[in-house]
Design a protein around this motif. Structure first.
Motif, mmCIF file in Angstrom:
data_model
loop_
_atom_site.group_PDB
_atom_site.id
_atom_site.type_symbol
_atom_site.label_atom_id
_atom_site.label_comp_id
_atom_site.label_asym_id
_atom_site.label_seq_id
_atom_site.Cartn_x
_atom_site.Cartn_y
_atom_site.Cartn_z
ATOM 1 N N VAL A 1 0.868 -1.172 0.000
ATOM 2 C CA VAL A 1 0.000 0.000 0.000
ATOM 3 C C VAL A 1 0.909 1.228 0.000
ATOM 4 C CG1 VAL A 1 -0.248 -0.197 2.527
ATOM 5 C CG2 VAL A 1 -1.812 1.261 1.214
ATOM 6 N N ALA B 1 -2.928 -2.713 -2.571
ATOM 7 C CA ALA B 1 -4.088 -1.865 -2.305
ATOM 8 C C ALA B 1 -4.913 -1.652 -3.567
ATOM 9 C CB ALA B 1 -3.634 -0.529 -1.730
ATOM 10 N N PHE C 1 -7.773 -6.675 3.671
ATOM 11 C CA PHE C 1 -6.425 -6.350 3.213
ATOM 12 C C PHE C 1 -5.438 -6.461 4.361
ATOM 13 C CE2 PHE C 1 -2.985 -3.280 2.625
ATOM 14 C CZ PHE C 1 -2.467 -3.712 1.406
ATOM 15 N N THR D 1 1.723 0.159 6.869
ATOM 16 C CA THR D 1 2.014 1.565 6.576
ATOM 17 C C THR D 1 2.911 2.108 7.683
ATOM 18 O OG1 THR D 1 0.173 2.488 7.855
ATOM 19 C CG2 THR D 1 -0.286 1.850 5.561
ATOM 20 N N THR E 1 -4.086 4.911 2.238
ATOM 21 C CA THR E 1 -5.219 4.032 2.569
ATOM 22 C C THR E 1 -6.583 4.617 2.215
ATOM 23 O OG1 THR E 1 -5.294 4.911 4.837
ATOM 24 C CG2 THR E 1 -3.934 2.951 4.463
ATOM 25 N N LEU F 1 -8.804 2.390 -0.047
ATOM 26 C CA LEU F 1 -9.206 1.179 0.664
ATOM 27 C C LEU F 1 -10.386 1.477 1.587
ATOM 28 C CD1 LEU F 1 -5.661 -0.169 1.597
ATOM 29 C CD2 LEU F 1 -7.298 -1.346 0.117
ATOM 30 N N LEU G 1 -9.800 -3.471 7.027
ATOM 31 C CA LEU G 1 -8.398 -3.143 7.293
ATOM 32 C C LEU G 1 -7.942 -3.621 8.672
ATOM 33 C CD1 LEU G 1 -8.190 0.458 5.777
ATOM 34 C CD2 LEU G 1 -7.621 -1.738 4.714
ATOM 35 N N LEU H 1 -4.325 -4.611 8.712
ATOM 36 C CA LEU H 1 -3.338 -3.602 8.332
ATOM 37 C C LEU H 1 -2.625 -3.117 9.586
ATOM 38 C CD1 LEU H 1 -2.232 -1.637 6.077
ATOM 39 C CD2 LEU H 1 -4.027 -0.054 6.829
#
Length: 294
Positions: free
Chosen positions: A9, A41, A56, A60, A70, A73, A80, A83
């Motif tokens: 991403v 992403a 996902f 980050t 993001t 997304l 997320l 993430l």
């Protein structure tokens, strides 16, 4: 079935230029813009906009660029929960796009190098697990084997082309490559870069995207060649391959056969190239359906 995407991403910084610069050449362009990107992403957004339930897994930084990276997304309502935030900077890409829609891209992976397969929650039998190569190859390989053991369907877009555990390649439900990636892989396998030859060498279904010439695929149940759908105009080809992969995954998650899924992916990609940006250019399911009907 849901689609799980494990991948990169990024925040994309895009510069429109009249021509792509040669080495040592400075080109003055138009106003730059910051937008969400990263192969993982982009593909997750494409799949979600095509109607799939998508989660996902990636990484980050804790910086201002993370919100940009993001944004698409979140806008596509991608899950997320897998993430993670790290101390590394958010991944970023510098993209030059000329007046013909062609691009040159440089990527700084940043936090993407800290993405781990262990972030991905338990997988269900039949679930699509979509991966690319902008996160560590060993983590991709780990997730491929884990998905296969769970009865899930691991799909790898070998982009950018990079070495990966050969056993992981042979455990895939589907390998997707473009012409350049196909040639790179074929040279290492000692074969030709066509879908039938790669399928024969690896023993798995293989799809090769061919840009304006469409795509081809080979699997144990047959070989296919589909034409590309011409775009009304080509504005920006950035993310077109990601659109193809994400929509393909969404279609397969609904039980669509591979050949029909490839046609849908081609229709979606023909829309994406007519718009600026990457993740933000992905079409909705209704738009792709209308393109197919037309």
């Amino acid at each position: 079935m849901p689609v799980t995407v494990f991948g990169s991403v990024n925040a994309d910084l895009t510069f429109p230029v009249p021509i792509l610069p040669a080495p040592g050449h400075t080109v003055l362009g138009g106003a730059w813009r910051a937008s969400p990107g990263g192969k993982g992403a982009n593909q997750a957004v494409a799949a979600a906009r095509d109607g799939a339930a998508v989660r996902f897994a990636g990484a980050t930084g804790r910086d201002a660029m993370a919100a940009t990276a993001t944004a698409a997304l979140r806008g596509a309502r991608v899950d997320l929960s897998a993430l993670v935030e790290t101390e590394a900077p958010t991944g970023a890409a510098c993209i030059l796009v000329d007046e013909a829609g062609r691009n040159q891209i440089a990527v700084s992976p940043g936090a993407n190098l800290l993405a781990r397969a262990a972030q991905v929650p338990d997988l269900a039998a039949g679930e699509i697990v979509l991966m690319q190569m902008e996160v560590p190859a060993e983590e991709v390989a780990t997730l491929v084997h884990r998905a296969r053991a769970a009865g899930a369907r691991p799909i790898l877009n070998l982009a950018p082309a990079a070495p990966i555990d050969p056993a992981a390649l042979r455990a895939l439900d589907l390998l997707v490559v473009n012409e350049h990636e196909a040639a790179w892989l074929a040279a290492r396998l000692g074969t030709a870069g066509t879908a039938p030859e790669l399928h024969a060498a690896l023993g798995i279904p293989v799809a090769v995207t061919l840009g304006e010439r469409g795509a081809e695929a080979a699997s144990p149940i047959g070989d296919w060649r589909i034409a590309a759908l011409a775009a009304a105009r080509v504005l920006d080809t950035t993310g077109a391959g990601d659109c193809w992969c994400g929509v393909l995954a969404a279609a397969l998650s609904r039980g669509t056969p591979l050949e029909a899924a490839m046609h849908r992916a081609a229709a979606a990609a023909s829309i994406a190239v007519s718009r600026p940006g990457a993740a933000e250019a992905m079409p909705t399911a209704a738009e792709t359906g209308a393109r197919l009907a037309a």
